[in-house]
Design a protein around this motif. Structure first.
Motif, PDB file in Angstrom:
ATOM      1  N   LEU A 167       0.827  -1.201   0.000  1.00 24.00           N
ATOM      2  CA  LEU A 167       0.000   0.000   0.000  1.00 24.00           C
ATOM      3  C   LEU A 167       0.867   1.260   0.000  1.00 24.00           C
ATOM      4  N   GLN A 168       1.920   1.251   0.806  1.00 22.08           N
ATOM      5  CA  GLN A 168       2.798   2.410   0.872  1.00 22.08           C
ATOM      6  C   GLN A 168       3.570   2.598  -0.435  1.00 22.08           C
ATOM      7  N   SER A 169       3.994   1.531  -1.067  1.00 25.70           N
ATOM      8  CA  SER A 169       4.705   1.667  -2.339  1.00 25.70           C
ATOM      9  C   SER A 169       3.782   2.200  -3.432  1.00 25.70           C
ATOM     10  N   LYS A 170       2.514   1.802  -3.405  1.00 22.11           N
ATOM     11  CA  LYS A 170       1.564   2.350  -4.375  1.00 22.11           C
ATOM     12  C   LYS A 170       1.310   3.828  -4.117  1.00 22.11           C
ATOM     13  N   LEU A 171       1.196   4.200  -2.839  1.00 24.78           N
ATOM     14  CA  LEU A 171       1.010   5.611  -2.507  1.00 24.78           C
ATOM     15  C   LEU A 171       2.220   6.434  -2.917  1.00 24.78           C
ATOM     16  N   ARG A 172       3.408   5.866  -2.730  1.00 21.08           N
ATOM     17  CA  ARG A 172       4.619   6.582  -3.132  1.00 21.08           C
ATOM     18  C   ARG A 172       4.686   6.769  -4.640  1.00 21.08           C
ATOM     19  N   SER A 173       4.140   5.828  -5.378  1.00 17.13           N
ATOM     20  CA  SER A 173       4.204   5.961  -6.836  1.00 17.13           C
ATOM     21  C   SER A 173       3.193   6.958  -7.375  1.00 17.13           C
ATOM     22  N   ILE A 174       2.048   7.129  -6.696  1.00 16.63           N
ATOM     23  CA  ILE A 174       1.045   8.053  -7.217  1.00 16.63           C
ATOM     24  C   ILE A 174       1.011   9.393  -6.486  1.00 16.63           C
ATOM     25  N   SER A 175       1.700   9.524  -5.363  1.00 14.21           N
ATOM     26  CA  SER A 175       1.606  10.761  -4.583  1.00 14.21           C
ATOM     27  C   SER A 175       2.113  11.994  -5.324  1.00 14.21           C
ATOM     28  N   PRO A 176       3.180  11.930  -6.128  1.00 11.18           N
ATOM     29  CA  PRO A 176       3.555  13.156  -6.856  1.00 11.18           C
ATOM     30  C   PRO A 176       2.476  13.606  -7.847  1.00 11.18           C
ATOM     31  N   PHE A 177       1.829  12.654  -8.499  1.00 11.57           N
ATOM     32  CA  PHE A 177       0.779  13.011  -9.448  1.00 11.57           C
ATOM     33  C   PHE A 177      -0.445  13.562  -8.733  1.00 11.57           C
ATOM     34  N   LEU A 178      -0.818  12.917  -7.625  1.00 10.34           N
ATOM     35  CA  LEU A 178      -1.959  13.380  -6.851  1.00 10.34           C
ATOM     36  C   LEU A 178      -1.689  14.759  -6.244  1.00 10.34           C
ATOM     37  N   SER A 179      -0.478  14.958  -5.768  1.00 12.81           N
ATOM     38  CA  SER A 179      -0.110  16.248  -5.205  1.00 12.81           C
ATOM     39  C   SER A 179      -0.125  17.341  -6.278  1.00 12.81           C
TER      40      SER A 179
ATOM     41  N   LEU B 216       1.808  18.469   2.065  1.00 15.97           N
ATOM     42  CA  LEU B 216       1.964  17.381   3.042  1.00 15.97           C
ATOM     43  C   LEU B 216       1.997  16.025   2.364  1.00 15.97           C
ATOM     44  N   LEU B 217       1.160  15.840   1.353  1.00 14.47           N
ATOM     45  CA  LEU B 217       1.126  14.580   0.620  1.00 14.47           C
ATOM     46  C   LEU B 217       2.435  14.341  -0.121  1.00 14.47           C
ATOM     47  N   LEU B 218       2.951  15.371  -0.746  1.00 12.17           N
ATOM     48  CA  LEU B 218       4.201  15.229  -1.489  1.00 12.17           C
ATOM     49  C   LEU B 218       5.364  14.936  -0.559  1.00 12.17           C
ATOM     50  N   TRP B 219       5.394  15.597   0.588  1.00 13.77           N
ATOM     51  CA  TRP B 219       6.505  15.375   1.500  1.00 13.77           C
ATOM     52  C   TRP B 219       6.399  14.035   2.209  1.00 13.77           C
ATOM     53  N   ALA B 220       5.212  13.634   2.586  1.00 18.54           N
ATOM     54  CA  ALA B 220       5.050  12.440   3.416  1.00 18.54           C
ATOM     55  C   ALA B 220       5.302  11.146   2.662  1.00 18.54           C
ATOM     56  N   PHE B 221       4.975  11.098   1.399  1.00 13.42           N
ATOM     57  CA  PHE B 221       5.042   9.824   0.689  1.00 13.42           C
ATOM     58  C   PHE B 221       6.176   9.726  -0.315  1.00 13.42           C
ATOM     59  N   ARG B 222       7.170  10.537  -0.204  1.00 13.64           N
ATOM     60  CA  ARG B 222       8.309  10.348  -1.090  1.00 13.64           C
ATOM     61  C   ARG B 222       9.293   9.393  -0.430  1.00 13.64           C
ATOM     62  N   THR B 223      10.150   8.809  -1.220  1.00 18.56           N
ATOM     63  CA  THR B 223      11.066   7.804  -0.696  1.00 18.56           C
ATOM     64  C   THR B 223      12.156   8.461   0.133  1.00 18.56           C
TER      65      THR B 223
END
Length: 165
Positions: free
Chosen positions: A18-30, A149-156
């Motif tokens: 779940l976290q890897s999927k969020l990390r892959s889409i978080s820049p686009f969602l942000s 917050l989304l961009l910062w929280a879910f980046r690698t």
């Protein structure tokens, strides 16, 4: 409902997936949230100018600009700068503290932008004009804060610019 609670509590959730999927889409969602925020603002300006034929003070633009600045400030700090496990070759003794202070200041700037947009909305409602701009500014500042917050929280861990050393 019981099955959902049982599934959640007993660890049958694949959190890493779940976290890897969020990390892959978080820049686009942000980015989509950031673009939507500015679209709300532009829409409120166009509506006020074309339909209502009203002008507004330039100071009503400041919360959105400050929120955008806060987004940039937040993302200058990499997650490696905040961890005490960072290798000592690339950092000195105070780099972790400076990174935490910079991140705290950027959060304060972001919440200040939201507070400023609330003040603009209250002023617009009290004056009885430009209420659309007040609402657009509040939505804009809130969405930019969520995007930051989304961009910062879910980046690698090794992503980020890491300018604050």
């Amino acid at each position: 409902m019981f099955n959902l609670a049982h599934w959640f509590i007993h660890g049958e959730v694949d959190w890493e997936n779940l976290q890897s999927k969020l990390r892959s889409i978080s820049p686009f969602l942000s980015g989509a949230l950031f673009g939507t925020a500015w679209a709300f603002w532009i829409d409120s300006l166009v509506y006020t100018k074309t339909v209502l034929h009203e002008s507004y003070p330039f100071t009503y633009n400041i919360p959105g600009i400050v929120a955008t600045l806060a987004l940039i400030m937040m993302n200058l700090v990499s997650r490696d700068d905040l961890s005490s496990m960072a290798d000592t070759y690339n950092s000195d003794e105070g780099s972790e503290g400076r990174a935490k202070i910079w991140l705290f200041i950027s959060y304060c700037v972001a919440f200040g932008a939201v507070a400023g947009s609330v003040a603009v909305l209250v002023t617009c409602v009290q004056n009885g004009k430009n209420v659309e701009i007040g609402v657009g500014g509040l939505v804009q500042s809130g969405l930019i804060l969520v995007a930051a917050l989304l961009l910062w929280a879910f980046r690698t861990e090794n992503e980020g610019y890491g300018f604050i050393h």
